[in-house]
Design a protein around this motif. Sequence first.
Motif, PDB file in Angstrom:
ATOM      1  N   ASP A 418      88.670  49.224  63.109  1.00 31.35           N
ATOM      2  CA  ASP A 418      89.447  48.410  62.174  1.00 31.35           C
ATOM      3  C   ASP A 418      88.771  47.086  61.832  1.00 31.35           C
ATOM      4  O   ASP A 418      89.260  46.353  60.977  1.00 31.35           O
ATOM      5  N   ARG A 419      87.666  46.774  62.489  1.00 32.68           N
ATOM      6  CA  ARG A 419      86.964  45.520  62.205  1.00 32.68           C
ATOM      7  C   ARG A 419      86.223  45.638  60.882  1.00 32.68           C
ATOM      8  O   ARG A 419      85.668  46.696  60.567  1.00 32.68           O
ATOM      9  N   PRO A 420      86.136  44.560  60.109  1.00 29.42           N
ATOM     10  CA  PRO A 420      85.368  44.630  58.870  1.00 29.42           C
ATOM     11  C   PRO A 420      83.866  44.483  59.085  1.00 29.42           C
ATOM     12  O   PRO A 420      83.075  44.776  58.182  1.00 29.42           O
ATOM     13  N   GLU A 421      83.457  44.022  60.261  1.00 29.63           N
ATOM     14  CA  GLU A 421      82.042  43.762  60.538  1.00 29.63           C
ATOM     15  C   GLU A 421      81.853  43.727  62.049  1.00 29.63           C
ATOM     16  O   GLU A 421      82.812  43.902  62.793  1.00 29.63           O
ATOM     17  N   GLN A 422      80.617  43.552  62.472  1.00 25.45           N
ATOM     18  CA  GLN A 422      80.341  43.425  63.912  1.00 25.45           C
ATOM     19  C   GLN A 422      79.441  42.217  64.180  1.00 25.45           C
ATOM     20  O   GLN A 422      78.424  42.305  64.870  1.00 25.45           O
ATOM     21  N   LEU A 423      79.840  41.093  63.599  1.00 20.87           N
ATOM     22  CA  LEU A 423      79.085  39.855  63.778  1.00 20.87           C
ATOM     23  C   LEU A 423      79.056  39.390  65.228  1.00 20.87           C
ATOM     24  O   LEU A 423      78.185  38.586  65.611  1.00 20.87           O
ATOM     25  N   HIS A 424      79.998  39.888  66.024  1.00 23.85           N
ATOM     26  CA  HIS A 424      80.031  39.487  67.429  1.00 23.85           C
ATOM     27  C   HIS A 424      78.841  40.053  68.209  1.00 23.85           C
ATOM     28  O   HIS A 424      78.513  39.557  69.297  1.00 23.85           O
ATOM     29  N   ARG A 425      78.200  41.081  67.650  1.00 17.30           N
ATOM     30  CA  ARG A 425      77.032  41.665  68.314  1.00 17.30           C
ATOM     31  C   ARG A 425      75.797  40.847  67.948  1.00 17.30           C
ATOM     32  O   ARG A 425      75.170  41.047  66.909  1.00 17.30           O
ATOM     33  N   LEU A 426      75.445  39.909  68.789  1.00 15.93           N
ATOM     34  CA  LEU A 426      74.350  38.989  68.490  1.00 15.93           C
ATOM     35  C   LEU A 426      72.975  39.588  68.775  1.00 15.93           C
ATOM     36  O   LEU A 426      71.961  38.972  68.432  1.00 15.93           O
ATOM     37  N   ARG A 427      72.937  40.756  69.371  1.00 14.17           N
ATOM     38  CA  ARG A 427      71.680  41.436  69.687  1.00 14.17           C
ATOM     39  C   ARG A 427      70.707  40.514  70.416  1.00 14.17           C
ATOM     40  O   ARG A 427      69.518  40.419  70.077  1.00 14.17           O
ATOM     41  N   GLU A 428      71.231  39.850  71.441  1.00 12.63           N
ATOM     42  CA  GLU A 428      70.378  38.950  72.205  1.00 12.63           C
ATOM     43  C   GLU A 428      69.324  39.708  73.010  1.00 12.63           C
ATOM     44  O   GLU A 428      68.416  39.098  73.584  1.00 12.63           O
ATOM     45  N   ASP A 429      69.449  41.023  73.044  1.00 14.31           N
ATOM     46  CA  ASP A 429      68.433  41.838  73.699  1.00 14.31           C
ATOM     47  C   ASP A 429      67.171  41.991  72.858  1.00 14.31           C
ATOM     48  O   ASP A 429      66.139  42.454  73.341  1.00 14.31           O
ATOM     49  N   VAL A 430      67.253  41.589  71.594  1.00 12.43           N
ATOM     50  CA  VAL A 430      66.131  41.781  70.677  1.00 12.43           C
ATOM     51  C   VAL A 430      65.139  40.625  70.793  1.00 12.43           C
ATOM     52  O   VAL A 430      65.507  39.464  70.643  1.00 12.43           O
TER      53      VAL A 430
END
Length: 561
Positions: A418-430
Amino acid sequence: MNTLTIERTDAASEALPEPKPATGGFRHAEPRLEVIAPLGERYDEILTPEALAFLAELHDRFAGTRHDLLAARLQTRVDAANGRDPKFLPETERIRADRTWRVAGAGPGLEDRRVEITGPTDRKMAINALNSDAKVWLADQEDATSPTWRNVVEGQLSLFDALRGRLEYTSPEGKEYRLSRDIRETPTIVFRPRGWHLTEKHLRFHDRAGRALPASGSLVDFGLYFFHNAKRLIELGRGPYFYLPKLESHREAKLWNDIFVFAQERVGIPQGTIRATVLIETIQAAFQMDEILYELREHCAGLNAGRWDYIFSIVKTFRSRGRRWVLPDRKRITMTVPFMRAYTELLVATAHQRGAYAIGGMSAFIPNRRDPEVTERALAAVAADKRREATDGFDGTWVAHPDLIPTARAEFDRVLGDRPEQLHRLREDVEVTAAQLLDIPSAGGEITEQGVQDNIAIAIRYLESWLRGVGAAALDDLMEDAATAEISRSQVWQWLHDNTVTAEGTRIDQTSIVRLMAAAVAGLPRFEGDRFDDAISVFRTVALEPEFPTFLTVGAYARFL
């Protein structure tokens, strides 16, 4: 031939009047803008004196900077040819290191971008896009549009009518097309103007030095759409929004930001109303994503992974650097090869760190309603592509055909819920290094005679379509546009000039290419009004000559459109 000549006003803070139809030509003092092409039906509704005055102001204020930035591109290419690789800029390290700043983010109507449909702005394609179930329509005046004078102006008319709920079209066969619902319920329009390198030769700008110059395609496309529609889009609660193509530096992003600031002030709308999504589709821009976002931070909504132009940029930048930089058959350069993975993962991580959406690219596969097997393969390929993007953290993606929307949406629904986006995933592993972005040998693979012939056939067939005014062409169940044609011809140029030998043992030289050209053309159906002879002429110029034209469309536009 009709000529309209208009005066530039110096009252930059004075709000422009609402657009009115032109009543005829008139002449004032320099600098001015002239229309030097025939005016078709209703063209005066777009090329009004007020709209042309706005374009003249844009050119008077920003054309010089555009010229300087294009000159800087040339120096960058010289540096690359001489062995100087792109790099993360030391002088802007503070911008990358500061983790506190954010971009403006999504505007109204851009909160959910999980599926965007792309396509040209002719009336039929506009209606099909707006009637689709996509969240966004990328109204494309760039790679999917052949920039004929008719396409440029009538594309603006399509958008003008659509935003006022009166867009209709009747095909030559009598089939009627119209919007199926209120414009407020259709996909949000994000308009893509032409890149900085392209001109509009049907409009002539007279600068302060008295020189007569072709207008900038970017400023013309942006200016006409913005001038006529900005206030209407605000009324609808969804714009004005733009995709910005072909950027090669943060300085080019700053130019767009300066234009946005001026344009909003000039027409009297609040600063920050515009939202822009930047296509990261050059290797140079991949090293400046933070800086590009920073320059546009008051107007930026996101970044897009423009995969096809990105591959073209790799070939173009390193084309003369030797065997290490030679890419294999086009079909082998997938999104899973390491250097492409590095590019997309860095894009998602950079965008999300700054509060910007990350929008995925377009798979070239398209369905064929007359061939279930082709459709099945296309849907499977698109599903895999979109599954990878959604899993990697992208907030949305592109498709080129309405039948692909359910497949793409299903993959993003599975991740987004139901989320419009996944901005919370900062991909700090990258952690992506310059070496990973430049690891071209990681593409592996081989160059085959079939790969060479495929590239030749695709480039010639696409060019023939483009010269007839059709900028998005379905060829062999793939959607081809200017970007994919650029990959095809630039690879042929690179293979030729590197004396590449195919897997079958054939040296790629002028003789072998001419032989493959003859084989490719021999099987093509000819018809009255076709442009194959012109297409072959263009291909020879952009793929076989010693000099490498930076864009195939520049010379072809000047000669034929």
